[in-house]
Scaffold this motif. Structure first.
Motif, PDB file in Angstrom:
ATOM      1  N   LEU A 231       0.853-116.319-117.472  1.00  0.00           N
ATOM      2  CA  LEU A 231       1.564-115.047-117.655  1.00  0.00           C
ATOM      3  C   LEU A 231       1.873-114.348-116.330  1.00  0.00           C
ATOM      4  O   LEU A 231       2.452-113.264-116.317  1.00  0.00           O
ATOM      5  CB  LEU A 231       0.755-114.113-118.560  1.00  0.00           C
ATOM      6  N   GLY A 232       1.455-114.973-115.227  1.00  0.00           N
ATOM      7  CA  GLY A 232       1.827-114.450-113.909  1.00  0.00           C
ATOM      8  C   GLY A 232       0.790-113.599-113.216  1.00  0.00           C
ATOM      9  O   GLY A 232       1.084-112.982-112.184  1.00  0.00           O
ATOM     10  N   ALA A 233      -0.428-113.563-113.727  1.00  0.00           N
ATOM     11  CA  ALA A 233      -1.465-112.755-113.087  1.00  0.00           C
ATOM     12  C   ALA A 233      -1.833-113.341-111.719  1.00  0.00           C
ATOM     13  O   ALA A 233      -1.925-114.563-111.562  1.00  0.00           O
ATOM     14  CB  ALA A 233      -2.704-112.684-113.965  1.00  0.00           C
ATOM     15  N   VAL A 234      -2.026-112.454-110.747  1.00  0.00           N
ATOM     16  CA  VAL A 234      -2.438-112.882-109.409  1.00  0.00           C
ATOM     17  C   VAL A 234      -3.847-112.396-109.084  1.00  0.00           C
ATOM     18  O   VAL A 234      -4.380-112.693-108.011  1.00  0.00           O
ATOM     19  CB  VAL A 234      -1.453-112.385-108.331  1.00  0.00           C
ATOM     20  N   GLY A 235      -4.453-111.636-109.981  1.00  0.00           N
ATOM     21  CA  GLY A 235      -5.799-111.133-109.756  1.00  0.00           C
ATOM     22  C   GLY A 235      -6.103-109.996-110.702  1.00  0.00           C
ATOM     23  O   GLY A 235      -5.329-109.719-111.639  1.00  0.00           O
ATOM     24  N   GLU A 236      -7.250-109.350-110.472  1.00  0.00           N
ATOM     25  CA  GLU A 236      -7.650-108.264-111.364  1.00  0.00           C
ATOM     26  C   GLU A 236      -8.116-107.044-110.580  1.00  0.00           C
ATOM     27  O   GLU A 236      -8.656-107.163-109.472  1.00  0.00           O
ATOM     28  CB  GLU A 236      -8.743-108.720-112.328  1.00  0.00           C
ATOM     29  N   LEU A 237      -7.887-105.887-111.165  1.00  0.00           N
ATOM     30  CA  LEU A 237      -8.349-104.602-110.648  1.00  0.00           C
ATOM     31  C   LEU A 237      -9.151-103.936-111.752  1.00  0.00           C
ATOM     32  O   LEU A 237      -8.601-103.607-112.800  1.00  0.00           O
ATOM     33  CB  LEU A 237      -7.161-103.734-110.242  1.00  0.00           C
ATOM     34  N   MET A 238     -10.465-103.795-111.548  1.00  0.00           N
ATOM     35  CA  MET A 238     -11.363-103.217-112.557  1.00  0.00           C
ATOM     36  C   MET A 238     -11.197-103.915-113.913  1.00  0.00           C
ATOM     37  O   MET A 238     -11.176-103.287-114.959  1.00  0.00           O
ATOM     38  CB  MET A 238     -11.132-101.707-112.683  1.00  0.00           C
ATOM     39  N   GLY A 239     -11.033-105.253-113.840  1.00  0.00           N
ATOM     40  CA  GLY A 239     -10.933-106.048-115.051  1.00  0.00           C
ATOM     41  C   GLY A 239      -9.559-106.133-115.657  1.00  0.00           C
ATOM     42  O   GLY A 239      -9.348-106.868-116.626  1.00  0.00           O
ATOM     43  N   CYS A 240      -8.587-105.402-115.101  1.00  0.00           N
ATOM     44  CA  CYS A 240      -7.207-105.446-115.608  1.00  0.00           C
ATOM     45  C   CYS A 240      -6.419-106.469-114.801  1.00  0.00           C
ATOM     46  O   CYS A 240      -6.355-106.386-113.569  1.00  0.00           O
ATOM     47  CB  CYS A 240      -6.558-104.067-115.497  1.00  0.00           C
ATOM     48  N   MET A 244       2.317-110.020-109.738  1.00  0.00           N
ATOM     49  CA  MET A 244       2.557-109.822-108.313  1.00  0.00           C
ATOM     50  C   MET A 244       3.208-108.478-107.991  1.00  0.00           C
ATOM     51  O   MET A 244       3.158-108.005-106.851  1.00  0.00           O
ATOM     52  CB  MET A 244       3.405-110.969-107.749  1.00  0.00           C
ATOM     53  N   GLN A 245       3.818-107.844-108.974  1.00  0.00           N
ATOM     54  CA  GLN A 245       4.398-106.516-108.774  1.00  0.00           C
ATOM     55  C   GLN A 245       3.416-105.392-109.099  1.00  0.00           C
ATOM     56  O   GLN A 245       3.762-104.216-108.997  1.00  0.00           O
ATOM     57  CB  GLN A 245       5.664-106.364-109.632  1.00  0.00           C
ATOM     58  N   GLY A 246       2.207-105.766-109.497  1.00  0.00           N
ATOM     59  CA  GLY A 246       1.211-104.758-109.823  1.00  0.00           C
ATOM     60  C   GLY A 246       1.259-104.296-111.261  1.00  0.00           C
ATOM     61  O   GLY A 246       0.614-103.296-111.619  1.00  0.00           O
ATOM     62  N   ARG A 247       1.980-105.020-112.123  1.00  0.00           N
ATOM     63  CA  ARG A 247       2.082-104.634-113.537  1.00  0.00           C
ATOM     64  C   ARG A 247       1.030-105.370-114.356  1.00  0.00           C
ATOM     65  O   ARG A 247       0.838-106.580-114.157  1.00  0.00           O
ATOM     66  CB  ARG A 247       3.475-104.988-114.077  1.00  0.00           C
ATOM     67  N   PRO A 248       0.347-104.675-115.274  1.00  0.00           N
ATOM     68  CA  PRO A 248      -0.593-105.365-116.158  1.00  0.00           C
ATOM     69  C   PRO A 248       0.129-106.412-116.999  1.00  0.00           C
ATOM     70  O   PRO A 248       1.222-106.154-117.525  1.00  0.00           O
ATOM     71  CB  PRO A 248      -1.132-104.233-117.038  1.00  0.00           C
ATOM     72  N   ILE A 249      -0.432-107.594-117.084  1.00  0.00           N
ATOM     73  CA  ILE A 249       0.201-108.639-117.893  1.00  0.00           C
ATOM     74  C   ILE A 249      -0.031-108.343-119.380  1.00  0.00           C
ATOM     75  O   ILE A 249      -0.914-107.574-119.752  1.00  0.00           O
ATOM     76  CB  ILE A 249      -0.340-110.037-117.534  1.00  0.00           C
ATOM     77  N   ASP A 250       0.781-108.958-120.213  1.00  0.00           N
ATOM     78  CA  ASP A 250       0.689-108.767-121.662  1.00  0.00           C
ATOM     79  C   ASP A 250      -0.307-109.768-122.237  1.00  0.00           C
ATOM     80  O   ASP A 250       0.067-110.860-122.675  1.00  0.00           O
ATOM     81  CB  ASP A 250       2.075-108.940-122.292  1.00  0.00           C
TER      82      ASP A 250
END
Length: 311
Positions: A231-240, A244-250
């Motif tokens: 889905l394009g995730a590049v990492g997590e911030l506080m589990g979210c 790459m644009q900083g948007r939460p994935i679906d």
């Protein structure tokens, strides 16, 4: 700010940045007399020839450039260290020094996330906030104790500051979004989650999506890691999980995470991302693109990569 870093910042702004003594005093919240004294000292000590020969002068320049590029209030850049754990220690301790300057004497709610880097920050916080201040863990916990769990890190901060501590006593991921809502029928847990939102100060690290991190070893994340990456995730911030644009994935995990949301972190007066290492470049850049924090503590290699790549 410790004395060496203060001297380095003054010297860089004056001899390299071209600011006047009054401009430096205003920017660093110092008296003009102190700025003048520091400039005289570094000259007398032979630290200035054509270039500023002080530790961290290159790092200060990098920090200023990264801050300007991403619209950050403050960026602290530390030298690269070859040892993985030592790099985390240096970054964490620099974050502790930054935090001490921000909280000294203030009446604040202080939100702390988890991670080894943050566990080092507590070593460098001699300052005390106002006694009415409090600490809250920004995320739920994981089932393994390592000294870097959010409960342990938050406890260490609160104990050092002699203030009360509040915990999100739930797993960081619930089985479903519905089970998360069911847990929040507990008034005490709801109150703590509210505290994560109203805290004035939030400090967090972030995680890459490699196979060996604490978060990716959680069963529900491990089972869905391929989907998260697809889905394009590049990492997590506080589990979210962010793209790459900083948007939460679906993905349902982003709906079932028990933690402060990145959008709520964005609203805080003081929000600090403390993270470094080449494996974190993508997620650090994504967080800065999303505008979730207003301060950053990282290492030289990451800072250079943030400047070299697309904003």
């Amino acid at each position: 700010m410790n004395d060496e870093l203060e001297r380095a910042r003054v010297a860089w702004f004056y001899f390299v940045g071209g600011l006047t003594q009054q401009e430096i005093a205003s920017q660093l919240n110092l008296t003009r007399l102190k700025v003048n004294k520091i400039i005289g000292q570094v000259r007398a000590d032979g630290m200035v020839h054509v270039d500023v020969k002080l530790p961290l002068s290159d790092c200060i320049a990098l920090g200023e450039a990264v801050g300007e590029r991403y619209g950050l209030v403050e960026v602290v850049v530390v030298p690269d260290v070859s040892d993985y754990i030592e790099q985390k220690r240096v970054i964490g301790e620099a974050a502790g020094t930054l935090t001490a300057a921000l909280i000294e004497g203030k009446d604040l709610g202080i939100g702390i996330a988890s991670g080894r880097t943050l566990s080092f920050a507590v070593r460098k916080i001699p300052a005390k906030p106002h006694p009415r201040s409090w600490v809250v863990g920004l995320t739920g916990g994981v089932t393994r104790s390592s000294g870097t769990n959010t409960f342990e890190v938050a406890t260490s901060f609160a104990r050092l500051m002699s203030v009360e501590c509040h915990y999100l006593t739930a797993p960081i991921y619930c089985a479903t979004a519905e089970s998360r809502e069911a847990l929040l029928l507990n008034d005490e847990l709801t109150d703590v989650l509210a505290r994560t939102e109203i805290a004035d100060f939030g400090m967090t690290s972030c995680g890459a999506l490699t196979q060996d991190t604490t978060l990716t070893q959680i069963r529900v994340v491990k089972d869905h890691l391929d989907d998260i990456l697809r889905l394009g995730a590049v990492g997590e911030l506080m589990g979210c999980f962010l793209d790459m644009q900083g948007r939460p994935i679906d993905h349902f995990l982003n709906e079932s995470v028990m933690a402060l949301s990145p959008d709520k972190l964005k609203l805080k007066p003081y929000s600090v991302l403390v993270s470094g290492g080449i494996d974190k470049i993508q997620i650090i850049r994504a967080i800065l693109r999303g505008g979730y924090v207003n301060r950053l503590v990282t290492n030289e290699g990451v800072a250079r990569a943030l400047l070299a790549g697309p904003r």
